[in-house]
Design an enzyme around this catalytic site. Sequence first.
Site, PDB file in Angstrom:
ATOM      1  N   ASP A 160       0.842  -1.201   0.000  1.00 55.69           N
ATOM      2  CA  ASP A 160       0.000   0.000   0.000  1.00 55.69           C
ATOM      3  C   ASP A 160       0.880   1.255   0.000  1.00 55.69           C
ATOM      4  OD1 ASP A 160      -2.384  -1.721   0.521  1.00 55.69           O
ATOM      5  OD2 ASP A 160      -1.305  -2.083   2.381  1.00 55.69           O
ATOM      6  N   HIS A 188      -4.599  -3.444   6.320  1.00 59.38           N
ATOM      7  CA  HIS A 188      -4.398  -3.719   4.890  1.00 59.38           C
ATOM      8  C   HIS A 188      -5.754  -4.150   4.323  1.00 59.38           C
ATOM      9  CE1 HIS A 188      -2.935  -5.009   1.058  1.00 59.38           C
ATOM     10  NE2 HIS A 188      -3.462  -6.206   1.258  1.00 59.38           N
TER      11      HIS A 188
HETATM   12  N1  NAD Z   1      -0.619  -7.937   2.374  1.00 61.80           N
HETATM   13  C1  NAD Z   1      -0.643  -7.704   1.066  1.00 61.80           C
HETATM   14  O1  NAD Z   1      -0.321  -6.602   0.618  1.00 61.80           O
HETATM   15  C2  NAD Z   1      -1.050  -8.776   0.077  1.00 61.80           C
HETATM   16  C3  NAD Z   1      -0.925  -8.523  -1.284  1.00 61.80           C
HETATM   17  C4  NAD Z   1      -1.273  -9.513  -2.203  1.00 61.80           C
HETATM   18  C5  NAD Z   1      -1.760 -10.737  -1.758  1.00 61.80           C
HETATM   19  N2  NAD Z   1      -1.890 -10.946  -0.419  1.00 61.80           N
HETATM   20  C6  NAD Z   1      -2.371 -12.228   0.109  1.00 61.80           C
HETATM   21  O2  NAD Z   1      -1.304 -13.181   0.056  1.00 61.80           O
HETATM   22  C7  NAD Z   1      -1.848 -14.484   0.084  1.00 61.80           C
HETATM   23  C8  NAD Z   1      -1.184 -15.373  -0.960  1.00 61.80           C
HETATM   24  O3  NAD Z   1      -1.462 -14.913  -2.246  1.00 61.80           O
HETATM   25  P1  NAD Z   1      -1.085 -15.771  -3.532  1.00 61.80           P
HETATM   26  O4  NAD Z   1      -1.526 -14.969  -4.689  1.00 61.80           O
HETATM   27  O5  NAD Z   1       0.326 -16.251  -3.463  1.00 61.80           O
HETATM   28  O6  NAD Z   1      -2.082 -16.998  -3.332  1.00 61.80           O
HETATM   29  P2  NAD Z   1      -2.022 -18.426  -4.033  1.00 61.80           P
HETATM   30  O7  NAD Z   1      -3.379 -19.010  -3.825  1.00 61.80           O
HETATM   31  O8  NAD Z   1      -1.435 -18.346  -5.388  1.00 61.80           O
HETATM   32  O9  NAD Z   1      -0.972 -19.214  -3.123  1.00 61.80           O
HETATM   33  C9  NAD Z   1      -1.220 -19.528  -1.801  1.00 61.80           C
HETATM   34  C10 NAD Z   1      -0.433 -20.768  -1.485  1.00 61.80           C
HETATM   35  O10 NAD Z   1      -0.546 -21.014  -0.092  1.00 61.80           O
HETATM   36  C11 NAD Z   1      -0.634 -22.404   0.097  1.00 61.80           C
HETATM   37  N3  NAD Z   1      -1.190 -22.655   1.423  1.00 61.80           N
HETATM   38  C12 NAD Z   1      -2.482 -22.637   1.804  1.00 61.80           C
HETATM   39  N4  NAD Z   1      -2.578 -22.984   3.095  1.00 61.80           N
HETATM   40  C13 NAD Z   1      -1.318 -23.198   3.550  1.00 61.80           C
HETATM   41  C14 NAD Z   1      -0.774 -23.610   4.777  1.00 61.80           C
HETATM   42  N5  NAD Z   1      -1.552 -23.871   5.835  1.00 61.80           N
HETATM   43  N6  NAD Z   1       0.564 -23.743   4.878  1.00 61.80           N
HETATM   44  C15 NAD Z   1       1.357 -23.515   3.819  1.00 61.80           C
HETATM   45  N7  NAD Z   1       0.893 -23.154   2.598  1.00 61.80           N
HETATM   46  C16 NAD Z   1      -0.425 -22.993   2.469  1.00 61.80           C
HETATM   47  C17 NAD Z   1      -1.505 -22.887  -1.052  1.00 61.80           C
HETATM   48  O11 NAD Z   1      -1.335 -24.266  -1.299  1.00 61.80           O
HETATM   49  C18 NAD Z   1      -0.963 -22.020  -2.190  1.00 61.80           C
HETATM   50  O12 NAD Z   1       0.094 -22.649  -2.878  1.00 61.80           O
HETATM   51  C19 NAD Z   1      -3.363 -14.311  -0.118  1.00 61.80           C
HETATM   52  O13 NAD Z   1      -3.969 -14.364   1.175  1.00 61.80           O
HETATM   53  C20 NAD Z   1      -3.465 -12.892  -0.662  1.00 61.80           C
HETATM   54  O14 NAD Z   1      -4.727 -12.319  -0.398  1.00 61.80           O
HETATM   55  C21 NAD Z   1      -1.533  -9.992   0.508  1.00 61.80           C
HETATM   56  O1  LMR Z   2      -5.427 -10.528  -2.257  1.00 66.71           O
HETATM   57  C1  LMR Z   2      -6.138  -9.501  -2.178  1.00 66.71           C
HETATM   58  O2  LMR Z   2      -7.309  -9.502  -1.760  1.00 66.71           O
HETATM   59  C2  LMR Z   2      -5.574  -8.183  -2.619  1.00 66.71           C
HETATM   60  C3  LMR Z   2      -4.227  -7.910  -2.043  1.00 66.71           C
HETATM   61  O3  LMR Z   2      -4.256  -7.857  -0.636  1.00 66.71           O
HETATM   62  C4  LMR Z   2      -3.655  -6.627  -2.599  1.00 66.71           C
HETATM   63  O4  LMR Z   2      -3.641  -5.611  -1.895  1.00 66.71           O
HETATM   64  O5  LMR Z   2      -3.231  -6.629  -3.766  1.00 66.71           O
END
Ligand code: NAD
Ligand code: LMR
Length: 329
Positions: A160, A188
Amino acid sequence: MTRTPVNVTVTGAAGQIGYALLFRIASGQLLGADVPVKLRLLEIPQGLKAAEGTAMELDDCAFPLLRGIDITDDPNVAFAGANVALLVGARPRTKGMERGDLLEANGGIFKPQGKAINDHAADDIKVLVVGNPANTNALIAQAAAPDVPAERFTAMTRLDHNRAISQLAKKTGVAVSDIKRLTIWGNHSATQYPDVFHADVAGKNAAEVVNDEAWLADTFIPTVAKRGAAIIEARGASSAASAANAAIDHVHTWVNGTADGDWTSMGIPSDGSYGVPEGIISSFPVTTKDGKYEIVQGLEINEFSRARIDASVQELVEERDAVRALGLI
Ligand SMILES: NC(=O)c1ccc[n+]([C@@H]2O[C@H](COP(=O)([O-])OP(=O)(O)OC[C@H]3O[C@@H](n4cnc5c(N)ncnc54)[C@H](O)[C@@H]3O)[C@@H](O)[C@H]2O)c1
Ligand SMILES: O=C(O)C[C@H](O)C(=O)O
Protein backbone atom coordinates in the site's frame (compact mmCIF):
# COMPACT_ATOMS: atom_id res chain seq x y z
CA MET A 1 34.86 -14.23 6.35
CA THR A 2 32.19 -16.87 5.62
CA ARG A 3 28.86 -15.88 7.06
CA THR A 4 26.44 -18.39 8.54
CA PRO A 5 23.43 -18.72 6.25
CA VAL A 6 20.23 -17.08 7.40
CA ASN A 7 17.25 -19.46 7.50
CA VAL A 8 14.29 -17.99 5.64
CA THR A 9 10.97 -19.82 5.83
CA VAL A 10 8.33 -19.09 3.23
CA THR A 11 4.79 -20.45 3.56
CA GLY A 12 2.54 -20.82 0.55
CA ALA A 13 5.73 -21.33 -1.42
CA ALA A 14 3.97 -22.87 -4.42
CA GLY A 15 1.56 -19.97 -4.80
CA GLN A 16 1.87 -17.05 -7.14
CA ILE A 17 3.52 -14.70 -4.62
CA GLY A 18 5.86 -17.52 -3.63
CA TYR A 19 6.95 -17.90 -7.23
CA ALA A 20 7.71 -14.19 -7.50
CA LEU A 21 9.42 -14.08 -4.11
CA LEU A 22 11.73 -17.05 -3.81
CA PHE A 23 14.10 -16.16 -6.63
CA ARG A 24 14.58 -12.69 -5.25
CA ILE A 25 15.34 -14.02 -1.77
CA ALA A 26 17.81 -16.51 -3.20
CA SER A 27 19.54 -13.82 -5.24
CA GLY A 28 20.25 -11.73 -2.15
CA GLN A 29 17.62 -9.04 -2.50
CA LEU A 30 15.92 -9.78 0.82
CA LEU A 31 18.88 -9.53 3.17
CA GLY A 32 21.81 -8.27 1.15
CA ALA A 33 24.25 -9.27 -1.53
CA ASP A 34 26.67 -10.76 1.01
CA VAL A 35 24.19 -12.79 3.07
CA PRO A 36 23.86 -16.52 2.27
CA VAL A 37 20.39 -17.99 2.79
CA LYS A 38 18.80 -21.37 3.36
CA LEU A 39 15.21 -21.64 2.21
CA ARG A 40 12.51 -23.63 3.97
CA LEU A 41 9.36 -23.96 1.93
CA LEU A 42 6.12 -24.81 3.72
CA GLU A 43 3.16 -26.01 1.69
CA ILE A 44 0.04 -28.05 2.20
CA PRO A 45 0.35 -31.61 0.86
CA GLN A 46 -1.36 -30.68 -2.45
CA GLY A 47 1.23 -27.90 -2.98
CA LEU A 48 4.35 -29.95 -2.33
CA LYS A 49 4.90 -31.14 -5.89
CA ALA A 50 4.70 -27.64 -7.33
CA ALA A 51 7.06 -26.42 -4.58
CA GLU A 52 9.49 -29.14 -5.64
CA GLY A 53 9.30 -27.81 -9.19
CA THR A 54 10.11 -24.31 -7.98
CA ALA A 55 13.01 -25.70 -5.96
CA MET A 56 14.34 -27.36 -9.13
CA GLU A 57 14.23 -23.99 -10.86
CA LEU A 58 15.97 -22.34 -7.92
CA ASP A 59 18.73 -24.94 -8.23
CA ASP A 60 18.96 -24.22 -11.92
CA CYS A 61 19.69 -20.56 -11.24
CA ALA A 62 22.91 -21.54 -9.41
CA PHE A 63 22.51 -18.59 -7.04
CA PRO A 64 25.82 -18.19 -5.19
CA LEU A 65 24.05 -17.18 -1.96
CA LEU A 66 21.59 -20.08 -1.87
CA ARG A 67 22.90 -22.72 0.56
CA GLY A 68 19.97 -25.16 0.60
CA ILE A 69 16.26 -25.69 0.11
CA ASP A 70 14.02 -27.83 2.31
CA ILE A 71 10.41 -28.51 1.43
CA THR A 72 7.87 -29.71 3.96
CA ASP A 73 4.21 -29.72 4.93
CA ASP A 74 5.06 -29.72 8.64
CA PRO A 75 5.23 -26.27 10.27
CA ASN A 76 7.40 -27.66 13.08
CA VAL A 77 10.04 -28.59 10.51
CA ALA A 78 9.59 -25.48 8.37
CA PHE A 79 10.18 -23.05 11.24
CA ALA A 80 12.99 -24.96 12.97
CA GLY A 81 15.80 -22.44 13.40
CA ALA A 82 14.03 -19.85 11.22
CA ASN A 83 15.51 -16.37 11.40
CA VAL A 84 13.02 -14.81 8.99
CA ALA A 85 9.51 -16.14 8.31
CA LEU A 86 7.36 -14.92 5.47
CA LEU A 87 3.81 -16.16 6.06
CA VAL A 88 2.28 -15.95 2.61
CA GLY A 89 -0.02 -18.99 2.39
CA ALA A 90 -3.54 -18.23 3.55
CA ARG A 91 -7.09 -19.30 2.95
CA PRO A 92 -8.65 -16.98 0.35
CA ARG A 93 -12.22 -15.79 0.68
CA THR A 94 -14.48 -17.88 -1.52
CA LYS A 95 -18.01 -17.23 -2.72
CA GLY A 96 -20.57 -17.05 0.05
CA MET A 97 -17.93 -16.98 2.79
CA GLU A 98 -18.63 -14.57 5.64
CA ARG A 99 -15.85 -12.59 7.30
CA GLY A 100 -16.15 -14.76 10.43
CA ASP A 101 -15.69 -17.92 8.32
CA LEU A 102 -12.62 -16.40 6.69
CA LEU A 103 -11.09 -15.47 10.04
CA GLU A 104 -11.83 -18.92 11.41
CA ALA A 105 -10.31 -20.69 8.39
CA ASN A 106 -7.19 -18.56 8.66
CA GLY A 107 -7.03 -19.16 12.39
CA GLY A 108 -6.61 -22.83 11.50
CA ILE A 109 -3.47 -21.87 9.56
CA PHE A 110 -1.91 -19.04 11.56
CA LYS A 111 -2.47 -20.41 15.08
CA PRO A 112 -0.46 -23.62 14.52
CA GLN A 113 2.15 -21.69 12.54
CA GLY A 114 2.49 -19.20 15.43
CA LYS A 115 2.90 -22.11 17.84
CA ALA A 116 5.52 -23.73 15.63
CA ILE A 117 7.41 -20.42 15.47
CA ASN A 118 7.17 -20.17 19.26
CA ASP A 119 8.53 -23.68 19.76
CA HIS A 120 11.13 -23.97 17.02
CA ALA A 121 12.27 -20.66 15.49
CA ALA A 122 15.61 -19.00 16.23
CA ASP A 123 15.75 -16.40 19.02
CA ASP A 124 16.09 -13.56 16.53
CA ILE A 125 13.05 -14.60 14.44
CA LYS A 126 11.37 -11.82 12.45
CA VAL A 127 7.92 -12.57 11.03
CA LEU A 128 6.14 -10.87 8.16
CA VAL A 129 2.53 -11.88 7.49
CA VAL A 130 1.44 -11.34 3.89
CA GLY A 131 -1.55 -13.71 3.71
CA ASN A 132 -4.87 -11.94 4.14
CA PRO A 133 -6.44 -10.70 6.32
CA ALA A 134 -2.78 -9.91 7.04
CA ASN A 135 -3.06 -7.75 10.17
CA THR A 136 -5.38 -10.11 12.01
CA ASN A 137 -3.57 -13.23 10.82
CA ALA A 138 -0.42 -11.68 12.32
CA LEU A 139 -2.31 -11.13 15.57
CA ILE A 140 -3.43 -14.77 15.63
CA ALA A 141 0.13 -16.02 15.01
CA GLN A 142 1.55 -13.66 17.60
CA ALA A 143 -0.97 -14.73 20.25
CA ALA A 144 0.09 -18.35 19.70
CA ALA A 145 3.74 -17.44 20.30
CA PRO A 146 3.92 -16.06 23.85
CA ASP A 147 7.66 -16.73 24.15
CA VAL A 148 8.54 -14.61 21.11
CA PRO A 149 8.65 -10.83 21.66
CA ALA A 150 5.34 -9.50 20.30
CA GLU A 151 7.04 -6.86 18.14
CA ARG A 152 8.62 -9.55 15.96
CA PHE A 153 5.20 -10.18 14.36
CA THR A 154 4.44 -7.72 11.60
CA ALA A 155 1.92 -7.45 8.77
CA MET A 156 2.51 -6.15 5.28
CA THR A 157 1.29 -2.69 4.35
CA ARG A 158 4.40 -1.93 2.31
CA LEU A 159 2.54 -2.70 -0.90
CA ASP A 160 0.00 0.00 0.00
CA HIS A 161 2.89 2.33 0.88
CA ASN A 162 4.55 1.73 -2.48
CA ARG A 163 1.25 2.14 -4.32
CA ALA A 164 0.65 5.47 -2.60
CA ILE A 165 4.15 6.73 -3.43
CA SER A 166 3.66 5.81 -7.05
CA GLN A 167 0.27 7.56 -7.31
CA LEU A 168 1.57 10.69 -5.60
CA ALA A 169 4.67 10.83 -7.79
CA LYS A 170 2.48 10.61 -10.90
CA LYS A 171 0.16 13.35 -9.69
CA THR A 172 2.97 15.74 -8.78
CA GLY A 173 5.27 14.91 -11.69
CA VAL A 174 8.28 13.89 -9.62
CA ALA A 175 10.34 10.70 -9.43
CA VAL A 176 9.22 8.14 -6.83
CA SER A 177 12.55 8.69 -5.08
CA ASP A 178 11.49 12.30 -4.45
CA ILE A 179 8.59 11.18 -2.24
CA LYS A 180 9.48 10.79 1.44
CA ARG A 181 7.69 10.16 4.73
CA LEU A 182 4.43 8.85 3.36
CA THR A 183 2.35 6.84 5.84
CA ILE A 184 -0.19 4.05 5.61
CA TRP A 185 -2.30 3.88 8.77
CA GLY A 186 -4.57 1.04 9.89
CA ASN A 187 -5.56 -2.16 8.17
CA HIS A 188 -4.40 -3.72 4.89
CA SER A 189 -7.93 -3.41 3.55
CA ALA A 190 -10.12 -0.90 1.79
CA THR A 191 -10.33 1.13 5.04
CA GLN A 192 -6.57 1.82 5.14
CA TYR A 193 -5.54 5.46 5.19
CA PRO A 194 -2.66 6.66 3.01
CA ASP A 195 -1.57 9.95 4.63
CA VAL A 196 0.29 12.62 2.66
CA PHE A 197 0.06 15.39 5.27
CA HIS A 198 3.54 14.68 6.62
CA ALA A 199 4.98 13.52 3.32
CA ASP A 200 7.44 15.46 1.20
CA VAL A 201 7.45 15.87 -2.55
CA ALA A 202 10.92 16.92 -3.67
CA GLY A 203 11.48 18.66 -0.32
CA LYS A 204 8.09 20.41 -0.10
CA ASN A 205 5.05 19.36 1.93
CA ALA A 206 3.02 16.95 -0.21
CA ALA A 207 -0.43 18.20 0.89
CA GLU A 208 0.61 21.76 -0.02
CA VAL A 209 2.04 20.68 -3.37
CA VAL A 210 -1.15 18.77 -4.20
CA ASN A 211 -3.35 21.51 -2.72
CA ASP A 212 -6.51 19.62 -3.62
CA GLU A 213 -8.39 17.94 -0.79
CA ALA A 214 -11.05 16.64 -3.16
CA TRP A 215 -8.38 14.77 -5.15
CA LEU A 216 -7.02 13.29 -1.93
CA ALA A 217 -10.45 12.21 -0.69
CA ASP A 218 -12.04 11.12 -3.96
CA THR A 219 -9.16 9.89 -6.10
CA PHE A 220 -5.92 9.26 -4.25
CA ILE A 221 -7.23 7.46 -1.15
CA PRO A 222 -9.71 5.17 -2.95
CA THR A 223 -7.21 4.40 -5.72
CA VAL A 224 -4.63 3.22 -3.21
CA ALA A 225 -7.09 1.51 -0.88
CA LYS A 226 -8.88 -0.36 -3.66
CA ARG A 227 -5.85 -1.10 -5.80
CA GLY A 228 -5.78 -4.75 -4.77
CA ALA A 229 -9.36 -5.21 -5.99
CA ALA A 230 -8.59 -3.32 -9.23
CA ILE A 231 -5.69 -5.69 -9.91
CA ILE A 232 -7.84 -8.75 -9.26
CA GLU A 233 -10.41 -7.33 -11.67
CA ALA A 234 -7.79 -6.64 -14.37
CA ARG A 235 -5.56 -9.70 -13.98
CA GLY A 236 -8.07 -12.23 -12.82
CA ALA A 237 -5.72 -12.95 -9.92
CA SER A 238 -4.46 -10.92 -7.00
CA SER A 239 -1.23 -8.95 -7.12
CA ALA A 240 1.78 -11.22 -7.02
CA ALA A 241 4.99 -9.63 -8.26
CA SER A 242 4.23 -6.31 -6.59
CA ALA A 243 3.26 -8.11 -3.38
CA ALA A 244 6.50 -10.10 -3.48
CA ASN A 245 8.40 -6.88 -4.14
CA ALA A 246 6.77 -5.26 -1.11
CA ALA A 247 7.63 -8.26 1.08
CA ILE A 248 11.26 -7.93 -0.01
CA ASP A 249 11.16 -4.18 0.75
CA HIS A 250 9.53 -4.72 4.15
CA VAL A 251 12.11 -7.20 5.42
CA HIS A 252 15.05 -5.43 3.76
CA THR A 253 14.10 -2.15 5.42
CA TRP A 254 13.46 -3.84 8.78
CA VAL A 255 16.88 -5.48 8.72
CA ASN A 256 18.92 -2.76 7.02
CA GLY A 257 17.27 0.46 8.24
CA THR A 258 15.37 3.41 6.83
CA ALA A 259 17.26 6.26 5.17
CA ASP A 260 17.91 9.40 7.23
CA GLY A 261 14.94 11.74 7.03
CA ASP A 262 12.58 9.08 5.74
CA TRP A 263 10.32 6.42 7.17
CA THR A 264 8.24 3.50 5.99
CA SER A 265 4.90 1.86 6.85
CA MET A 266 4.62 -1.45 8.70
CA GLY A 267 1.74 -3.27 10.34
CA ILE A 268 2.98 -3.70 13.92
CA PRO A 269 1.52 -4.33 17.37
CA SER A 270 0.27 -0.99 18.63
CA ASP A 271 1.80 0.43 21.80
CA GLY A 272 -1.15 2.83 22.08
CA SER A 273 0.50 5.58 20.01
CA TYR A 274 -1.84 7.92 18.14
CA GLY A 275 -4.85 6.57 20.03
CA VAL A 276 -4.59 3.14 18.37
CA PRO A 277 -5.61 0.54 20.99
CA GLU A 278 -2.64 -1.33 22.36
CA GLY A 279 -2.08 -4.81 20.94
CA ILE A 280 -3.89 -4.64 17.62
CA ILE A 281 -1.64 -4.94 14.59
CA SER A 282 -2.05 -1.67 12.77
CA SER A 283 0.03 0.15 10.19
CA PHE A 284 2.14 3.04 11.48
CA PRO A 285 4.94 5.26 10.21
CA VAL A 286 8.15 3.65 11.45
CA THR A 287 11.88 4.19 11.26
CA THR A 288 14.14 1.17 11.43
CA LYS A 289 17.71 0.73 12.60
CA ASP A 290 19.86 -2.27 13.59
CA GLY A 291 17.00 -4.70 12.95
CA LYS A 292 14.51 -2.83 15.16
CA TYR A 293 11.70 -0.45 14.36
CA GLU A 294 10.22 2.53 16.19
CA ILE A 295 6.96 4.35 15.62
CA VAL A 296 7.54 7.91 14.45
CA GLN A 297 6.21 10.06 17.29
CA GLY A 298 4.85 13.58 17.52
CA LEU A 299 3.04 13.86 14.19
CA GLU A 300 0.11 16.23 14.30
CA ILE A 301 -3.03 14.44 13.14
CA ASN A 302 -5.57 16.76 11.55
CA GLU A 303 -9.31 16.15 11.45
CA PHE A 304 -9.22 14.74 7.93
CA SER A 305 -6.68 12.14 8.99
CA ARG A 306 -8.16 11.41 12.42
CA ALA A 307 -11.52 10.27 11.06
CA ARG A 308 -9.87 7.98 8.53
CA ILE A 309 -7.34 6.47 10.95
CA ASP A 310 -10.13 5.85 13.46
CA ALA A 311 -12.32 4.10 10.86
CA SER A 312 -9.58 1.69 9.84
CA VAL A 313 -8.57 1.05 13.45
CA GLN A 314 -12.21 0.36 14.30
CA GLU A 315 -12.23 -2.36 11.64
CA LEU A 316 -9.13 -3.90 13.22
CA VAL A 317 -10.75 -3.81 16.65
CA GLU A 318 -13.76 -5.64 15.22
CA GLU A 319 -11.52 -8.25 13.61
CA ARG A 320 -9.66 -8.69 16.91
CA ASP A 321 -12.96 -9.09 18.78
CA ALA A 322 -14.15 -11.63 16.20
CA VAL A 323 -11.03 -13.80 16.51
CA ARG A 324 -11.19 -13.45 20.28
CA ALA A 325 -14.79 -14.70 20.24
CA LEU A 326 -13.64 -17.64 18.11
CA GLY A 327 -11.00 -18.48 20.72
CA LEU A 328 -8.19 -17.82 18.25
CA ILE A 329 -6.36 -15.33 20.47
N1 NAD B 1 -0.62 -7.94 2.37
C1 NAD B 1 -0.64 -7.70 1.07
O1 NAD B 1 -0.32 -6.60 0.62
C2 NAD B 1 -1.05 -8.78 0.08
C3 NAD B 1 -0.92 -8.52 -1.28
C4 NAD B 1 -1.27 -9.51 -2.20
C5 NAD B 1 -1.76 -10.74 -1.76
N2 NAD B 1 -1.89 -10.95 -0.42
C6 NAD B 1 -2.37 -12.23 0.11
O2 NAD B 1 -1.30 -13.18 0.06
C7 NAD B 1 -1.85 -14.48 0.08
C8 NAD B 1 -1.18 -15.37 -0.96
O3 NAD B 1 -1.46 -14.91 -2.25
P1 NAD B 1 -1.08 -15.77 -3.53
O4 NAD B 1 -1.53 -14.97 -4.69
O5 NAD B 1 0.33 -16.25 -3.46
O6 NAD B 1 -2.08 -17.00 -3.33
P2 NAD B 1 -2.02 -18.43 -4.03
O7 NAD B 1 -3.38 -19.01 -3.82
O8 NAD B 1 -1.43 -18.35 -5.39
O9 NAD B 1 -0.97 -19.21 -3.12
C9 NAD B 1 -1.22 -19.53 -1.80
C10 NAD B 1 -0.43 -20.77 -1.49
O10 NAD B 1 -0.55 -21.01 -0.09
C11 NAD B 1 -0.63 -22.40 0.10
N3 NAD B 1 -1.19 -22.65 1.42
C12 NAD B 1 -2.48 -22.64 1.80
N4 NAD B 1 -2.58 -22.98 3.10
C13 NAD B 1 -1.32 -23.20 3.55
C14 NAD B 1 -0.77 -23.61 4.78
N5 NAD B 1 -1.55 -23.87 5.84
N6 NAD B 1 0.56 -23.74 4.88
C15 NAD B 1 1.36 -23.52 3.82
N7 NAD B 1 0.89 -23.15 2.60
C16 NAD B 1 -0.43 -22.99 2.47
C17 NAD B 1 -1.51 -22.89 -1.05
O11 NAD B 1 -1.33 -24.27 -1.30
C18 NAD B 1 -0.96 -22.02 -2.19
O12 NAD B 1 0.09 -22.65 -2.88
C19 NAD B 1 -3.36 -14.31 -0.12
O13 NAD B 1 -3.97 -14.36 1.17
C20 NAD B 1 -3.47 -12.89 -0.66
O14 NAD B 1 -4.73 -12.32 -0.40
C21 NAD B 1 -1.53 -9.99 0.51
O1 LMR C 1 -5.43 -10.53 -2.26
C1 LMR C 1 -6.14 -9.50 -2.18
O2 LMR C 1 -7.31 -9.50 -1.76
C2 LMR C 1 -5.57 -8.18 -2.62
C3 LMR C 1 -4.23 -7.91 -2.04
O3 LMR C 1 -4.26 -7.86 -0.64
C4 LMR C 1 -3.66 -6.63 -2.60
O4 LMR C 1 -3.64 -5.61 -1.90
O5 LMR C 1 -3.23 -6.63 -3.77
